[in-house]
Design a protein around this motif. Structure first.
Motif, PDB file in Angstrom:
ATOM      1  N   GLN B  68      24.449  39.689  27.592  1.00 47.64           N
ATOM      2  CA  GLN B  68      23.020  39.662  27.312  1.00 47.64           C
ATOM      3  C   GLN B  68      22.804  38.754  26.198  1.00 47.64           C
ATOM      4  N   GLU B  69      23.439  38.613  25.145  1.00 48.66           N
ATOM      5  CA  GLU B  69      23.356  37.826  24.098  1.00 48.66           C
ATOM      6  C   GLU B  69      23.287  36.301  24.197  1.00 48.66           C
ATOM      7  N   ARG B  70      24.436  35.866  25.192  1.00 50.94           N
ATOM      8  CA  ARG B  70      24.500  34.517  25.553  1.00 50.94           C
ATOM      9  C   ARG B  70      23.684  34.072  26.459  1.00 50.94           C
ATOM     10  N   THR B  71      23.232  34.887  27.609  1.00 53.05           N
ATOM     11  CA  THR B  71      22.711  34.486  28.873  1.00 53.05           C
ATOM     12  C   THR B  71      21.144  35.065  28.798  1.00 53.05           C
ATOM     13  N   GLY B  72      20.845  36.175  28.123  1.00 47.74           N
ATOM     14  CA  GLY B  72      19.543  36.703  28.349  1.00 47.74           C
ATOM     15  C   GLY B  72      19.384  37.713  29.404  1.00 47.74           C
ATOM     16  N   LEU B  73      20.500  37.772  30.006  1.00 46.80           N
ATOM     17  CA  LEU B  73      20.433  38.461  31.212  1.00 46.80           C
ATOM     18  C   LEU B  73      20.965  40.125  30.984  1.00 46.80           C
ATOM     19  N   GLU B  74      20.050  40.822  31.730  1.00 50.04           N
ATOM     20  CA  GLU B  74      20.492  42.138  31.708  1.00 50.04           C
ATOM     21  C   GLU B  74      21.480  42.969  32.470  1.00 50.04           C
ATOM     22  N   GLN B  75      21.301  42.570  33.906  1.00 47.07           N
ATOM     23  CA  GLN B  75      21.962  42.856  34.918  1.00 47.07           C
ATOM     24  C   GLN B  75      23.019  41.786  35.475  1.00 47.07           C
ATOM     25  N   VAL B  76      24.169  41.982  35.172  1.00 42.94           N
ATOM     26  CA  VAL B  76      25.284  41.085  35.725  1.00 42.94           C
ATOM     27  C   VAL B  76      26.271  41.480  36.359  1.00 42.94           C
ATOM     28  N   PHE B  77      26.871  40.979  37.262  1.00 43.81           N
ATOM     29  CA  PHE B  77      28.270  41.387  37.998  1.00 43.81           C
ATOM     30  C   PHE B  77      29.353  41.015  36.896  1.00 43.81           C
ATOM     31  N   LEU B  78      29.894  42.020  36.580  1.00 43.00           N
ATOM     32  CA  LEU B  78      31.035  41.938  35.598  1.00 43.00           C
ATOM     33  C   LEU B  78      32.421  42.548  35.950  1.00 43.00           C
ATOM     34  N   GLN B  79      33.362  41.993  35.670  1.00 45.71           N
ATOM     35  CA  GLN B  79      34.523  42.616  36.235  1.00 45.71           C
ATOM     36  C   GLN B  79      35.699  42.399  35.493  1.00 45.71           C
ATOM     37  N   GLN B  80      36.434  43.207  34.706  1.00 48.35           N
ATOM     38  CA  GLN B  80      37.594  42.988  34.126  1.00 48.35           C
ATOM     39  C   GLN B  80      38.813  42.689  34.814  1.00 48.35           C
ATOM     40  N   PHE B  81      39.426  41.648  34.515  1.00 52.64           N
ATOM     41  CA  PHE B  81      40.734  41.167  35.355  1.00 52.64           C
ATOM     42  C   PHE B  81      41.969  41.114  34.736  1.00 52.64           C
ATOM     43  N   ARG B  82      41.924  40.994  33.392  1.00 51.40           N
ATOM     44  CA  ARG B  82      43.409  41.128  32.794  1.00 51.40           C
ATOM     45  C   ARG B  82      43.217  41.002  31.120  1.00 51.40           C
ATOM     46  N   VAL B  83      44.428  41.770  30.418  1.00 48.24           N
ATOM     47  CA  VAL B  83      44.450  41.747  29.112  1.00 48.24           C
ATOM     48  C   VAL B  83      45.374  40.437  28.803  1.00 48.24           C
ATOM     49  N   PHE B  84      44.938  39.623  27.795  1.00 51.25           N
ATOM     50  CA  PHE B  84      45.818  38.809  27.219  1.00 51.25           C
ATOM     51  C   PHE B  84      46.124  39.194  25.828  1.00 51.25           C
TER      52      PHE B  84
END
Lengths: 248, 248
Positions: B68-84
């Motif tokens: 939200q802070e970087r793009t201004g978008l509220e609703q985004v498709f978000l998917q966690q994929f791995r831990v580094f």
DNA sequence: CGCCTATGCGTTGAATTTACACAATGTAAA
DNA sequence: TTTACATTGTGTAAATTCAACGCATAGGCG
């Protein structure tokens, strides 16, 4: 406090705070798919084997260490599949212990990294850890209410495993070195939760080019004796890397 | 120290230590697949947008907040994929800042949870954060050396996205509401990194039953004008839940 | 020694995928 | 205006894959 007490090892200095790993350990035997669970001390709940991440190790190492301690196995197939981090998942933490350090440690909020592992059932020697008084296999169908959100983690692991099966082979870590085609099929049917046509399954598996047919047949078995097979590790690893074609 | 200084907000009291989230934000336009990157202050490197996890929020919330802070978008498709989490991934941290609290915070060892996001390119208003002085889109092919292990994270995100495309639809979050079949195909070709047959692609997409053909055609275009389509959100969400049939 | 059950190997038709062909449309050059 | 051309819309046939099923055989058991 004396200097020795100050220097006493503490969970807070040894491990990263707020971070844990939980492992869904799948095994397979004649009765079906099994999961390794721990009976927690001072409460009736069973839980997934878990642990914490040392200051100087990665989460994979932490999970490998947990697996080694609970199963005695050095080499296991291990796959991280999701992070569970809802603040309220730790809210139920109400550990009491004579060890104040431990108590404070366990009552932190944790985000946990979920792994699933595929292990050879018959080679595992289950060992409880310091906060549990039993460690044993449970048939997947018999698993009841687990600690915290561990039911959700288990369910999510099974989903991830089913997804993985679509494009990667499984079996190398779940079956003995030599196995028959019906045994392999039973594994797939159990994990997928559906029956498969015997003849189409065999053709498909062989077409993948991962299996080597051995000249010997299973002995002491009623009815027609099936041949033994084993995985070609080279081809198997290649398929893990590059993925398989279709899927069920 | 005065009481007010003691009560001063600190990264260490606001966030969970040692834990971060990093987002690989994918956008799509006529030039191809784009990634949102930040130009870090006091160093030449670019980096993935990232952030930290508040004491009382889950990692998904943290990632959503970053987005939200970087793009201004509220609703985004978000998917966690791995831990580094390799310890040495943080070893290169050598932040200096007048803000001692910030400096100490940034020089911790971090394990980071990787997310990828699919966002509508043209609706994004990139905003740098406090430790960066620029935020902008990069064509995937032009991305150079990134900070720390962010190249590996980006590469891993793209792999995860390609895997996801095999059994889930994409496009709803990457294309404008109305789009043409060639645009959709270009998206698939770009992400998959391979060309697809135009006619078979169209048939397949339509057979999924996610698209609604609109009566209007694209205007102001050279050559034959293609029809517009839009996604049927109900069917699309259903396909996200239940998965698609085959795959490329 | 026949019976029963499970395995090994094979066949066929349907469904899906792949590879093209051709007409239609609209821009731009002749 | 006409013609050439690039691109879209629609269709079809061959190739491949998938799914359902047939049948002979092996081996323990009564």
């Amino acid at each position: 406090m004396s200097p020795t007490e100050l220097a006493a090892p503490s969970f807070f200095t040894e491990y990263l705070p707020h971070v844990s790993v939980d492992c869904v350990v799948f095994g397979f035997d004649a009765k079906g798919l099994q999961v390794l669970l721990l009976k927690m001390k001072h409460c009736d709940d069973w839980a997934l084997p878990g642990g914490f991440v040392r200051q100087q190790e990665g989460v994979e190492s932490a999970a490998t260490r947990v697996l080694q301690e609970r199963t005695g196995l050095e080499q296991v197939f291990l796959q991280q599949f999701r992070v569970f981090s809802e603040p309220r998942r730790s809210a139920a933490n109400k550990w009491t212990s004579e060890n104040e350090d431990l108590q404070a440690w366990l009552n932190q909020r944790f985000i946990t990294i979920g792994f699933y592992a595929l292990v050879p059932f018959e080679k595992v020697a289950p060992q409880p850890d310091s906060i549990s008084d039993a460690c044993s296999w449970w048939n997947l169908a018999d698993v009841g209410k687990l600690m915290l959100d561990h039911n959700a983690i288990l369910h999510s692991a099974l989903e991830a495993l089913r997804l993985q099966m679509r494009y990667q082979p499984i079996g190398y870590n779940l079956l003995p070195e030599k196995f028959t085609m019906p045994e392999l099929q039973k594994l797939y049917e159990t994990v997928l939760g559906q029956t498969l046509d015997r003849r189409n399954f065999q053709r498909r598996m062989l077409d993948f080019g991962l299996l080597e047919k051995l000249p010997e047949r299973k002995t002491g078995v009623a009815h027609k004796a099936p041949f033994y097979y084993r995985f070609n590790k080279t081809q198997y690893d290649k398929a893990l890397e590059e993925g398989l074609a279709g899927g069920w």
